[in-house]
Design a protein around this motif. Sequence first.
Motif, PDB file in Angstrom:
ATOM      1  N   GLY A  98      71.345 -64.585 -14.201  1.00  0.00           N
ATOM      2  CA  GLY A  98      70.891 -65.737 -13.774  1.00  0.00           C
ATOM      3  C   GLY A  98      69.811 -66.805 -14.499  1.00  0.00           C
ATOM      4  O   GLY A  98      69.241 -65.957 -15.740  1.00  0.00           O
ATOM      5  N   SER A  99      69.415 -67.755 -14.081  1.00  0.00           N
ATOM      6  CA  SER A  99      68.435 -68.414 -14.952  1.00  0.00           C
ATOM      7  C   SER A  99      67.141 -68.797 -13.972  1.00  0.00           C
ATOM      8  O   SER A  99      67.218 -68.959 -12.699  1.00  0.00           O
ATOM      9  CB  SER A  99      68.907 -69.664 -15.372  1.00  0.00           C
ATOM     10  OG  SER A  99      68.036 -70.386 -16.353  1.00  0.00           O
ATOM     11  N   GLN A 100      65.837 -68.977 -14.291  1.00  0.00           N
ATOM     12  CA  GLN A 100      64.863 -69.199 -13.581  1.00  0.00           C
ATOM     13  C   GLN A 100      64.500 -68.221 -12.669  1.00  0.00           C
ATOM     14  O   GLN A 100      64.254 -68.347 -11.497  1.00  0.00           O
ATOM     15  CB  GLN A 100      64.956 -70.719 -12.828  1.00  0.00           C
ATOM     16  CG  GLN A 100      63.468 -71.192 -12.491  1.00  0.00           C
ATOM     17  CD  GLN A 100      62.342 -71.113 -13.291  1.00  0.00           C
ATOM     18  OE1 GLN A 100      62.395 -71.021 -14.780  1.00  0.00           O
ATOM     19  NE2 GLN A 100      61.166 -71.177 -12.758  1.00  0.00           N
ATOM     20  N   ILE A 101      64.507 -67.003 -12.967  1.00  0.00           N
ATOM     21  CA  ILE A 101      64.329 -65.545 -12.257  1.00  0.00           C
ATOM     22  C   ILE A 101      62.615 -65.386 -12.210  1.00  0.00           C
ATOM     23  O   ILE A 101      62.145 -65.259 -13.169  1.00  0.00           O
ATOM     24  CB  ILE A 101      64.990 -64.398 -12.799  1.00  0.00           C
ATOM     25  CG1 ILE A 101      66.417 -64.760 -12.901  1.00  0.00           C
ATOM     26  CG2 ILE A 101      64.789 -63.412 -12.109  1.00  0.00           C
ATOM     27  CD1 ILE A 101      67.279 -63.713 -13.462  1.00  0.00           C
ATOM     28  N   LYS A 102      62.297 -65.383 -10.830  1.00  0.00           N
ATOM     29  CA  LYS A 102      60.945 -65.043 -10.601  1.00  0.00           C
ATOM     30  C   LYS A 102      60.526 -63.718 -10.175  1.00  0.00           C
ATOM     31  O   LYS A 102      59.413 -63.420  -9.704  1.00  0.00           O
ATOM     32  CB  LYS A 102      60.397 -66.306  -9.765  1.00  0.00           C
ATOM     33  CG  LYS A 102      60.447 -67.665 -10.218  1.00  0.00           C
ATOM     34  CD  LYS A 102      60.358 -68.807  -9.611  1.00  0.00           C
ATOM     35  CE  LYS A 102      61.404 -68.961  -8.634  1.00  0.00           C
ATOM     36  NZ  LYS A 102      61.319 -70.012  -7.652  1.00  0.00           N
ATOM     37  N   ASP A 103      61.549 -63.023  -9.738  1.00  0.00           N
ATOM     38  CA  ASP A 103      61.326 -61.373  -9.237  1.00  0.00           C
ATOM     39  C   ASP A 103      62.124 -60.545 -10.239  1.00  0.00           C
ATOM     40  O   ASP A 103      63.368 -60.711 -10.467  1.00  0.00           O
ATOM     41  CB  ASP A 103      61.941 -61.487  -7.898  1.00  0.00           C
ATOM     42  CG  ASP A 103      62.181 -60.315  -7.104  1.00  0.00           C
ATOM     43  OD1 ASP A 103      61.383 -59.507  -7.581  1.00  0.00           O
ATOM     44  OD2 ASP A 103      62.701 -60.060  -5.981  1.00  0.00           O
ATOM     45  N   LEU A 104      61.350 -59.549 -10.388  1.00  0.00           N
ATOM     46  CA  LEU A 104      61.904 -58.475 -11.583  1.00  0.00           C
ATOM     47  C   LEU A 104      62.786 -57.706 -10.809  1.00  0.00           C
ATOM     48  O   LEU A 104      63.604 -57.092 -11.638  1.00  0.00           O
ATOM     49  CB  LEU A 104      60.968 -57.894 -12.321  1.00  0.00           C
ATOM     50  CG  LEU A 104      59.981 -58.652 -13.205  1.00  0.00           C
ATOM     51  CD1 LEU A 104      58.755 -57.790 -13.902  1.00  0.00           C
ATOM     52  CD2 LEU A 104      60.914 -59.186 -14.299  1.00  0.00           C
ATOM     53  N   GLY A 105      62.877 -57.627  -9.568  1.00  0.00           N
ATOM     54  CA  GLY A 105      63.906 -56.779  -8.969  1.00  0.00           C
ATOM     55  C   GLY A 105      65.453 -56.794  -9.179  1.00  0.00           C
ATOM     56  O   GLY A 105      65.816 -55.720  -9.360  1.00  0.00           O
ATOM     57  N   PRO A 106      65.826 -57.733  -8.942  1.00  0.00           N
ATOM     58  CA  PRO A 106      67.118 -57.984  -9.504  1.00  0.00           C
ATOM     59  C   PRO A 106      67.626 -57.899 -10.850  1.00  0.00           C
ATOM     60  O   PRO A 106      68.510 -56.921 -11.164  1.00  0.00           O
ATOM     61  CB  PRO A 106      67.578 -59.445  -9.159  1.00  0.00           C
ATOM     62  CG  PRO A 106      66.570 -59.870  -8.022  1.00  0.00           C
ATOM     63  CD  PRO A 106      65.351 -59.279  -8.499  1.00  0.00           C
ATOM     64  N   LEU A 107      66.701 -58.008 -11.848  1.00  0.00           N
ATOM     65  CA  LEU A 107      66.730 -57.655 -12.978  1.00  0.00           C
ATOM     66  C   LEU A 107      66.743 -55.895 -13.590  1.00  0.00           C
ATOM     67  O   LEU A 107      67.847 -55.649 -14.008  1.00  0.00           O
ATOM     68  CB  LEU A 107      65.805 -58.214 -14.072  1.00  0.00           C
ATOM     69  CG  LEU A 107      65.851 -59.750 -14.172  1.00  0.00           C
ATOM     70  CD1 LEU A 107      64.497 -60.420 -15.168  1.00  0.00           C
ATOM     71  CD2 LEU A 107      66.974 -60.165 -15.067  1.00  0.00           C
ATOM     72  N   GLU A 124      54.935 -73.967  -8.074  1.00  0.00           N
ATOM     73  CA  GLU A 124      55.198 -72.705  -7.303  1.00  0.00           C
ATOM     74  C   GLU A 124      54.308 -71.548  -8.092  1.00  0.00           C
ATOM     75  O   GLU A 124      53.748 -71.638  -9.167  1.00  0.00           O
ATOM     76  CB  GLU A 124      56.594 -72.557  -7.496  1.00  0.00           C
ATOM     77  CG  GLU A 124      56.990 -72.414  -9.196  1.00  0.00           C
ATOM     78  CD  GLU A 124      58.594 -72.646  -9.392  1.00  0.00           C
ATOM     79  OE1 GLU A 124      59.234 -72.249 -10.217  1.00  0.00           O
ATOM     80  OE2 GLU A 124      59.215 -72.652  -8.062  1.00  0.00           O
ATOM     81  N   PRO A 125      54.266 -70.339  -7.383  1.00  0.00           N
ATOM     82  CA  PRO A 125      53.832 -69.341  -8.141  1.00  0.00           C
ATOM     83  C   PRO A 125      54.102 -68.733  -9.702  1.00  0.00           C
ATOM     84  O   PRO A 125      55.372 -69.173  -9.930  1.00  0.00           O
ATOM     85  CB  PRO A 125      53.785 -68.280  -7.245  1.00  0.00           C
ATOM     86  CG  PRO A 125      54.162 -68.788  -5.879  1.00  0.00           C
ATOM     87  CD  PRO A 125      54.731 -69.763  -6.208  1.00  0.00           C
ATOM     88  N   ASP A 126      53.473 -68.266 -10.749  1.00  0.00           N
ATOM     89  CA  ASP A 126      53.765 -68.295 -11.856  1.00  0.00           C
ATOM     90  C   ASP A 126      54.873 -67.112 -11.842  1.00  0.00           C
ATOM     91  O   ASP A 126      54.584 -66.050 -11.093  1.00  0.00           O
ATOM     92  CB  ASP A 126      52.836 -67.985 -12.822  1.00  0.00           C
ATOM     93  CG  ASP A 126      52.012 -68.983 -13.311  1.00  0.00           C
ATOM     94  OD1 ASP A 126      52.154 -70.217 -12.866  1.00  0.00           O
ATOM     95  OD2 ASP A 126      50.668 -68.546 -13.786  1.00  0.00           O
ATOM     96  N   PRO A 127      55.913 -66.930 -12.662  1.00  0.00           N
ATOM     97  CA  PRO A 127      56.761 -66.102 -12.750  1.00  0.00           C
ATOM     98  C   PRO A 127      56.127 -64.616 -13.644  1.00  0.00           C
ATOM     99  O   PRO A 127      55.049 -64.873 -14.158  1.00  0.00           O
ATOM    100  CB  PRO A 127      57.987 -66.608 -13.361  1.00  0.00           C
ATOM    101  CG  PRO A 127      57.381 -67.635 -14.214  1.00  0.00           C
ATOM    102  CD  PRO A 127      56.214 -68.242 -13.479  1.00  0.00           C
ATOM    103  N   PRO A 128      56.861 -63.660 -13.621  1.00  0.00           N
ATOM    104  CA  PRO A 128      56.451 -62.595 -14.178  1.00  0.00           C
ATOM    105  C   PRO A 128      56.150 -62.983 -15.691  1.00  0.00           C
ATOM    106  O   PRO A 128      56.902 -63.834 -16.222  1.00  0.00           O
ATOM    107  CB  PRO A 128      57.543 -61.462 -14.150  1.00  0.00           C
ATOM    108  CG  PRO A 128      58.248 -61.895 -12.591  1.00  0.00           C
ATOM    109  CD  PRO A 128      58.201 -63.523 -12.902  1.00  0.00           C
ATOM    110  N   THR A 129      55.087 -62.299 -16.196  1.00  0.00           N
ATOM    111  CA  THR A 129      54.990 -62.547 -17.625  1.00  0.00           C
ATOM    112  C   THR A 129      55.892 -61.666 -18.566  1.00  0.00           C
ATOM    113  O   THR A 129      56.355 -60.777 -18.271  1.00  0.00           O
ATOM    114  CB  THR A 129      53.390 -62.168 -18.064  1.00  0.00           C
ATOM    115  OG1 THR A 129      53.346 -60.834 -17.752  1.00  0.00           O
ATOM    116  CG2 THR A 129      52.439 -62.797 -17.196  1.00  0.00           C
ATOM    117  N   PRO A 130      56.000 -62.131 -20.073  1.00  0.00           N
ATOM    118  CA  PRO A 130      56.854 -61.494 -20.878  1.00  0.00           C
ATOM    119  C   PRO A 130      56.170 -59.910 -20.967  1.00  0.00           C
ATOM    120  O   PRO A 130      57.217 -58.957 -20.933  1.00  0.00           O
ATOM    121  CB  PRO A 130      56.732 -62.083 -21.975  1.00  0.00           C
ATOM    122  CG  PRO A 130      56.450 -63.366 -21.754  1.00  0.00           C
ATOM    123  CD  PRO A 130      55.497 -63.504 -20.321  1.00  0.00           C
TER     124      PRO A 130
END
Length: 419
Positions: free
Chosen positions: A201-210, A247-253
């Motif tokens: 997917g795209s614009q993922i903000k939660d590392l759990g599914p990844l 919205e809150p920042d997504p996870p960083t690289p």
Amino acid sequence: MNHFDYRGGVLCCEGVSLEAIAEAVGTPVYVYSSATLERHYEVFKQAFAPRDTLVAFAVKANANIAVINTLARKGAGADTVSQGEIERALVAGVPPERIIFSGVGKTEDELAFAVKTGVHQINVESIAELETLSQIAASLNAKPSIAIRVNPDVGAGGHEKITTGKGDTKFGVSIDQALQYYGRAHSDPHLHARGLAVHIGSQIKDLGPLEEAFKAMRGMAERLRAAGLSIDRLDLGGGLGVPYFNEPDPPTPAEYAAMVNRVFDGLDIGLAFEPGRMIAGNAGVLLSRVIRLQERPTRPIVVLDAGMNDLIRPAIYDAYHGIKPVREPKGGAETAYDVVGPICETGDLFTRNRALPPLEAGDLVAFMTAGAYGATMSSTYNARALVAEVLVRGDKYEIVRKRWELKDQLALEQIPSWE
């Protein structure tokens, strides 16, 4: 981080005033920051150091050859989904060995082109495609590197239309099918089975599914090796989100890389990534001018010269983009506006009931985080000119896509001779 800041009361891209660009080029126009593109690529790449990775920029996010070239000079590859994107990457200076070819609808001609070009790998998404590719490779006396795209039935993304890893989407094959097809490819004398690919997917903000998807990929690689099949690479796709200011920042690289390194710790295998939005999103803005304000009983409407043909994401994804006046606001009360474009569609609506500094006809505004899936999805709907693009480096800028006026469009059409 991006390089769009107020300087002397005017919003600038690096060292160039957006007012100056609007005056010279006109509006609407996309403006990209070289410094932001380069910084985002380097931050992503360095997050995985010292592990050697292929970072293949997703061309669909921004297909301008100047943007691709800026990244190619830093060592980026290209993730492509059509022959046209492969050719754009080549023209922009990406070597074939750094190009990945993905997509569910590759034609025979496109597959043949990729094989003859010698791309890094072709991500195969069905047994029918695998068999077709084998026949093409045999006819060309070639042995292309391939990966099987896995659909792990793990969905993620900022909108249902950009979620690609669920079992009912069109992308990839199931885990059991992927293992079967990999074995088939591994024994094919015309194919070089190298690895597996995934993109959920795209614009993922939660590392759990990844992480869930990546654990499945590791398990598959270990099963293939246990069965005596060689596999030396995994393509982990893209999808890491960017901040859209509401919205809150997504996870960083760095956080993303830490998760990836944890999942694949101890597994000797090459990794590839396909970031697009994460690199280009905050590197661009869409610059537009207010045509007029229209009073309504509910709240005033701001009519811009940019429309959904220039930036379609709000219309099809309900996407949010921050809107900044190019002239720095002096403070004080804001006004709630509906912000629309000139297209003859009710859906030509950028935002409703958005609190903004007071605006007047002639004012310039910038749609922030518009460097990905903006210009690349633009059109000439309503017989409008195709939006121009500008690239900035320091205190210099150049037009990297001319505005495609009506005369340019009409030059490709004709009235039938029988008329």
